[in-house]
Motif scaffolding. Structure first.
Motif, PDB file in Angstrom:
ATOM      1  N   GLU A   1       0.818  -1.223   0.000  1.00  8.34           N
ATOM      2  CA  GLU A   1       0.000   0.000   0.000  1.00  8.34           C
ATOM      3  C   GLU A   1       0.846   1.264   0.000  1.00  8.34           C
ATOM      4  O   GLU A   1       0.355   2.348  -0.325  1.00  8.34           O
ATOM      5  CB  GLU A   1      -0.943  -0.001   1.206  1.00  8.34           C
ATOM      6  N   GLN A   2       2.126   1.150   0.370  1.00 11.10           N
ATOM      7  CA  GLN A   2       3.017   2.317   0.404  1.00 11.10           C
ATOM      8  C   GLN A   2       3.649   2.604  -0.956  1.00 11.10           C
ATOM      9  O   GLN A   2       4.255   3.651  -1.154  1.00 11.10           O
ATOM     10  CB  GLN A   2       4.142   2.084   1.415  1.00 11.10           C
ATOM     11  N   ILE A   3       3.525   1.670  -1.887  1.00 15.86           N
ATOM     12  CA  ILE A   3       4.237   1.770  -3.162  1.00 15.86           C
ATOM     13  C   ILE A   3       3.363   2.437  -4.215  1.00 15.86           C
ATOM     14  O   ILE A   3       2.228   2.036  -4.451  1.00 15.86           O
ATOM     15  CB  ILE A   3       4.665   0.364  -3.650  1.00 15.86           C
ATOM     16  N   GLY A   4       3.923   3.477  -4.838  1.00 11.20           N
ATOM     17  CA  GLY A   4       3.203   4.193  -5.885  1.00 11.20           C
ATOM     18  C   GLY A   4       3.719   3.840  -7.265  1.00 11.20           C
ATOM     19  O   GLY A   4       4.795   3.240  -7.415  1.00 11.20           O
ATOM     20  N   PRO A   5       3.008   4.240  -8.304  1.00 14.61           N
ATOM     21  CA  PRO A   5       3.386   3.868  -9.676  1.00 14.61           C
ATOM     22  C   PRO A   5       4.715   4.459 -10.133  1.00 14.61           C
ATOM     23  O   PRO A   5       5.348   3.935 -11.061  1.00 14.61           O
ATOM     24  CB  PRO A   5       2.222   4.397 -10.523  1.00 14.61           C
ATOM     25  N   ASP A   6       5.166   5.545  -9.506  1.00 15.36           N
ATOM     26  CA  ASP A   6       6.426   6.173  -9.904  1.00 15.36           C
ATOM     27  C   ASP A   6       7.618   5.691  -9.090  1.00 15.36           C
ATOM     28  O   ASP A   6       8.744   6.171  -9.285  1.00 15.36           O
ATOM     29  CB  ASP A   6       6.316   7.698  -9.785  1.00 15.36           C
ATOM     30  N   ASP A   7       7.391   4.764  -8.159  1.00 21.60           N
ATOM     31  CA  ASP A   7       8.473   4.200  -7.355  1.00 21.60           C
ATOM     32  C   ASP A   7       9.168   3.076  -8.121  1.00 21.60           C
ATOM     33  O   ASP A   7       8.801   2.754  -9.258  1.00 21.60           O
ATOM     34  CB  ASP A   7       7.931   3.686  -6.016  1.00 21.60           C
ATOM     35  N   ARG A   8      10.160   2.468  -7.480  1.00 18.68           N
ATOM     36  CA  ARG A   8      10.867   1.339  -8.081  1.00 18.68           C
ATOM     37  C   ARG A   8      11.001   0.226  -7.038  1.00 18.68           C
ATOM     38  O   ARG A   8      11.352   0.479  -5.887  1.00 18.68           O
ATOM     39  CB  ARG A   8      12.258   1.745  -8.577  1.00 18.68           C
ATOM     40  N   ALA A   9      10.719  -0.991  -7.460  1.00 18.59           N
ATOM     41  CA  ALA A   9      10.934  -2.167  -6.609  1.00 18.59           C
ATOM     42  C   ALA A   9      12.137  -2.922  -7.156  1.00 18.59           C
ATOM     43  O   ALA A   9      12.248  -3.134  -8.373  1.00 18.59           O
ATOM     44  CB  ALA A   9       9.701  -3.070  -6.607  1.00 18.59           C
ATOM     45  N   VAL A  10      13.049  -3.299  -6.260  1.00 19.78           N
ATOM     46  CA  VAL A  10      14.246  -4.046  -6.648  1.00 19.78           C
ATOM     47  C   VAL A  10      14.303  -5.296  -5.782  1.00 19.78           C
ATOM     48  O   VAL A  10      14.326  -5.199  -4.552  1.00 19.78           O
ATOM     49  CB  VAL A  10      15.527  -3.208  -6.461  1.00 19.78           C
ATOM     50  N   VAL A  11      14.297  -6.468  -6.408  1.00 18.05           N
ATOM     51  CA  VAL A  11      14.195  -7.709  -5.642  1.00 18.05           C
ATOM     52  C   VAL A  11      15.266  -8.707  -6.051  1.00 18.05           C
ATOM     53  O   VAL A  11      15.668  -8.781  -7.219  1.00 18.05           O
ATOM     54  CB  VAL A  11      12.797  -8.368  -5.800  1.00 18.05           C
ATOM     55  N   GLU A  12      15.739  -9.440  -5.064  1.00 13.99           N
ATOM     56  CA  GLU A  12      16.643 -10.567  -5.308  1.00 13.99           C
ATOM     57  C   GLU A  12      15.820 -11.845  -5.227  1.00 13.99           C
ATOM     58  O   GLU A  12      15.068 -12.051  -4.269  1.00 13.99           O
ATOM     59  CB  GLU A  12      17.755 -10.608  -4.267  1.00 13.99           C
ATOM     60  N   LEU A  13      15.964 -12.715  -6.218  1.00 10.70           N
ATOM     61  CA  LEU A  13      15.151 -13.922  -6.286  1.00 10.70           C
ATOM     62  C   LEU A  13      16.038 -15.169  -6.354  1.00 10.70           C
ATOM     63  O   LEU A  13      16.975 -15.241  -7.148  1.00 10.70           O
ATOM     64  CB  LEU A  13      14.243 -13.893  -7.517  1.00 10.70           C
ATOM     65  N   SER A  14      15.714 -16.146  -5.527  1.00 12.71           N
ATOM     66  CA  SER A  14      16.420 -17.428  -5.549  1.00 12.71           C
ATOM     67  C   SER A  14      15.718 -18.391  -6.496  1.00 12.71           C
ATOM     68  O   SER A  14      14.581 -18.149  -6.940  1.00 12.71           O
ATOM     69  CB  SER A  14      16.437 -18.028  -4.142  1.00 12.71           C
ATOM     70  N   SER A  15      16.363 -19.500  -6.777  1.00 12.62           N
ATOM     71  CA  SER A  15      15.740 -20.526  -7.618  1.00 12.62           C
ATOM     72  C   SER A  15      14.488 -21.087  -6.957  1.00 12.62           C
ATOM     73  O   SER A  15      13.534 -21.480  -7.633  1.00 12.62           O
ATOM     74  CB  SER A  15      16.737 -21.656  -7.895  1.00 12.62           C
ATOM     75  N   PHE A  16      14.464 -21.112  -5.605  1.00 13.69           N
ATOM     76  CA  PHE A  16      13.303 -21.642  -4.889  1.00 13.69           C
ATOM     77  C   PHE A  16      12.083 -20.742  -5.090  1.00 13.69           C
ATOM     78  O   PHE A  16      10.950 -21.216  -5.150  1.00 13.69           O
ATOM     79  CB  PHE A  16      13.602 -21.763  -3.390  1.00 13.69           C
ATOM     80  N   GLN A  17      12.315 -19.438  -5.185  1.00 21.49           N
ATOM     81  CA  GLN A  17      11.213 -18.513  -5.452  1.00 21.49           C
ATOM     82  C   GLN A  17      10.806 -18.562  -6.923  1.00 21.49           C
ATOM     83  O   GLN A  17       9.622 -18.547  -7.257  1.00 21.49           O
ATOM     84  CB  GLN A  17      11.635 -17.086  -5.074  1.00 21.49           C
ATOM     85  N   LEU A  18      11.791 -18.647  -7.796  1.00 22.48           N
ATOM     86  CA  LEU A  18      11.520 -18.562  -9.228  1.00 22.48           C
ATOM     87  C   LEU A  18      10.867 -19.810  -9.803  1.00 22.48           C
ATOM     88  O   LEU A  18      10.190 -19.736 -10.829  1.00 22.48           O
ATOM     89  CB  LEU A  18      12.827 -18.298  -9.984  1.00 22.48           C
ATOM     90  N   ILE A  19      11.056 -20.951  -9.151  1.00 22.86           N
ATOM     91  CA  ILE A  19      10.598 -22.208  -9.742  1.00 22.86           C
ATOM     92  C   ILE A  19       9.101 -22.207 -10.029  1.00 22.86           C
ATOM     93  O   ILE A  19       8.636 -22.857 -10.975  1.00 22.86           O
ATOM     94  CB  ILE A  19      10.986 -23.413  -8.839  1.00 22.86           C
ATOM     95  N   SER A  20       8.327 -21.433  -9.255  1.00 22.42           N
ATOM     96  CA  SER A  20       6.882 -21.405  -9.465  1.00 22.42           C
ATOM     97  C   SER A  20       6.390 -20.076 -10.017  1.00 22.42           C
ATOM     98  O   SER A  20       5.179 -19.865 -10.148  1.00 22.42           O
ATOM     99  CB  SER A  20       6.162 -21.702  -8.141  1.00 22.42           C
ATOM    100  N   MET A  21       7.309 -19.160 -10.361  1.00 23.41           N
ATOM    101  CA  MET A  21       6.908 -17.850 -10.865  1.00 23.41           C
ATOM    102  C   MET A  21       6.324 -17.967 -12.263  1.00 23.41           C
ATOM    103  O   MET A  21       6.880 -18.659 -13.124  1.00 23.41           O
ATOM    104  CB  MET A  21       8.095 -16.890 -10.889  1.00 23.41           C
ATOM    105  N   ARG A  22       5.221 -17.267 -12.486  1.00 20.54           N
ATOM    106  CA  ARG A  22       4.601 -17.231 -13.805  1.00 20.54           C
ATOM    107  C   ARG A  22       4.423 -15.800 -14.287  1.00 20.54           C
ATOM    108  O   ARG A  22       3.616 -15.507 -15.161  1.00 20.54           O
ATOM    109  CB  ARG A  22       3.254 -17.975 -13.771  1.00 20.54           C
ATOM    110  N   LYS A  23       5.197 -14.896 -13.655  1.00 22.46           N
ATOM    111  CA  LYS A  23       5.243 -13.501 -14.085  1.00 22.46           C
ATOM    112  C   LYS A  23       6.674 -13.023 -13.933  1.00 22.46           C
ATOM    113  O   LYS A  23       7.332 -13.350 -12.944  1.00 22.46           O
ATOM    114  CB  LYS A  23       4.290 -12.638 -13.262  1.00 22.46           C
ATOM    115  N   SER A  24       7.179 -12.278 -14.906  1.00 15.94           N
ATOM    116  CA  SER A  24       8.560 -11.822 -14.887  1.00 15.94           C
ATOM    117  C   SER A  24       8.617 -10.314 -14.661  1.00 15.94           C
ATOM    118  O   SER A  24       7.644  -9.599 -14.915  1.00 15.94           O
ATOM    119  CB  SER A  24       9.263 -12.185 -16.196  1.00 15.94           C
ATOM    120  N   PRO A  25       9.763  -9.803 -14.207  1.00 13.36           N
ATOM    121  CA  PRO A  25       9.891  -8.372 -13.923  1.00 13.36           C
ATOM    122  C   PRO A  25      10.066  -7.545 -15.195  1.00 13.36           C
ATOM    123  O   PRO A  25      10.275  -8.082 -16.282  1.00 13.36           O
ATOM    124  CB  PRO A  25      11.163  -8.324 -13.067  1.00 13.36           C
TER     125      PRO A  25
END
Length: 464
Positions: free
Chosen positions: A161-185
């Protein structure tokens, strides 16, 4: 609040939601989901006694607890299941729940679905935390409000709720998180891929495929940054749908940042070739950190000015547990490189120094071969102090390697970190460097590499 998030909150009312594992992100999400009208259950293999008084606080919020050996019992009855990243995606109980119609997801997957701003994401076998952090520092220097998360920073979904459209999110992802991801950055970065976590993934191909998920679901308006010098990541190039950038220490890519012959980090952006800064201007040591900057510059080029990139490079002091200077005592310098939980990471750490070191290594067995590490140990180490269950494997790899000379490389065995630090103190002479760079995970003695690194620093700082 964005419309997508508002709709999601409304959909939670009276839904049965299970959180598997009381980890960092779930601690914040449990009360958040309960406040939106969900019927929330925490499932954790630990007992009530092991969780302690936190169990009482959760129950006071109306959260049901299913604990102990049968914590996955009746999982098929849930509507939504959030797994902890450390839980194998192919666990039979999760498979059965999916087949029964349950929605199995995670904090990071939901964040990607609901985030209103541009997302930069970084993965890789080595270097991802430093690269992620440098990208966030670049964006902050440019004036963006930056939300740093994934494996580092803060859980991001509780802060949505604190994040606005003009902000930036930067994330580190492991293989354990990515294995089920169906959306990319919007911007995907892969620092490198080498054997890792083969104690969890069924084989190397599953590990590689998990990493590929960071870009496979991108559209045309996206950027992917890959390592041209790494055979596996270079092979991803034909699959990239958006802007494909490569970084390299060895070649000049068609698009991306590379290291010129004179040591200048140089950007080729199709329209022009721009010298950015010399490698000696980067404050944190090591050629692998030059590679991290090549990747990070490629990721933000066009959004962050050259001046802000240079300012960060000159002033950013690095991330804890990554060739972190601990202290100098009696002319001996001590470094904490606890993040080095794989042979390739330890090789990078050893290459950061111009002299032979006293190396503390060993730990939990991730079933990764140590033979590739052995020549580098012979080249760069004068005393090898081994601990943990992998100590015999590392010693065998070194002693059977061509060039091994027991007169030039002393191998010692210890049973604890305390004994390792004490032994290093005994053998070190003025001018020596001692580095904890284990080439292994920490799970045999510590919950994670951070705890291992902190204990090492405490022991070193206590030396007199």
């Amino acid at each position: 609040m964005n419309d997508k998030l508002n709709s999601f909150y409304k959909s939670l009312h009276n839904k049965k939601v299970s959180f598997i594992g009381l980890g960092r992100s779930h601690r914040e999400l449990l009360p958040m989901f309960a406040s939106k009208g969900a019927i929330v259950t925490l499932r954790d293999k630990r007992t009530r006694e092991q969780i302690g008084e936190e169990a009482d606080k959760l129950e006071a919020l109306g959260i049901k607890l299913t604990l102990g050996e049968n914590y996955l019992e009746n999982l098929c009855e849930e509507d939504i299941i959030l797994r902890t990243p450390g839980m194998n995606y192919f666990t039979p109980a999760l498979q059965q729940a999916r087949e029964s119609g349950a929605f199995v997801t995670s904090e990071m997957e939901l964040f990607f679905d609901l985030c209103p701003c541009k997302i930069y994401a970084v993965t890789g076998s080595d270097g991802k935390t430093t690269t992620t952090t440098v990208i966030s520092e670049f964006l902050k220097a440019q004036g963006f409000s930056v939300f740093l998360g994934g494996n580092i920073g803060f859980p991001l979904l509780p802060r949505i709720e604190q994040i606005g459209p003009d902000d930036r999110a930067v994330v580190e992802l492991s293989s354990f998180q990515l294995i089920s991801m169906r959306k990319s950055p919007d911007v995907a970065v892969i620092t490198n891929v080498a054997p890792n976590h083969l104690d969890v993934h069924k084989d190397m191909q599953e590990y590689i495929d998990a990493k590929r998920n960071i870009y496979l679901h991108q559209g045309g308006i996206s950027r992917t940054v890959i390592n041209a010098d790494n055979e596996i990541t270079a092979s991803f190039l034909p699959e990239i749908r958006g802007e494909a950038m490569q970084f390299s220490r060895r070649i000049t890519p068609a698009l991306g940042c590379y290291l010129a012959e004179d040591g200048t980090l140089t950007m080729n952006d199709r329209h022009s070739v721009t010298p950015v800064l010399h490698m000696d201007e980067i404050r944190i040591p090591g050629i692998h950190n030059v590679e991290n900057y090549l990747a990070a510059i490629s990721a933000v080029w066009g959004e962050v000015s050259k001046e802000n990139i240079i300012s960060v490079a000159k002033n950013f002091g690095g991330v804890e547990h990554r060739i972190e200077f601990v202290r100098e005592l009696d002319g001996v310098t001590w470094y904490n490189d606890s993040i080095a939980s794989s042979p390739t990471r330890t090789i990078a750490g050893l290459n950061s120094f111009k002299q032979k070191l006293i190396l503390i290594a060993g730990g939990y067995d991730k079933k990764i071969p140590f033979e590739p590490l052995a020549p580098k140990i012979i080249e760069k180490v004068k005393v090898l102090i081994l601990m943990g269950v992998t100590a015999p494997k590392i010693e065998a790899a070194v002693t059977s390697c061509e060039g091994y000379d027991p007169d030039k490389l002393t191998i010692l065995h210890v049973s604890s970190m305390q004994e390792a630090v004490q032994k290093a103190r005994e053998v070190a002479e003025k001018g020596d460097i001692v580095s904890l760079s284990p080439a292994c995970a920490s799970f045999d003695l510590y919950p994670d590499f951070e705890a291992r690194g902190r204990h090492f620093k405490e022991l070193v700082n206590a030396l007199q």
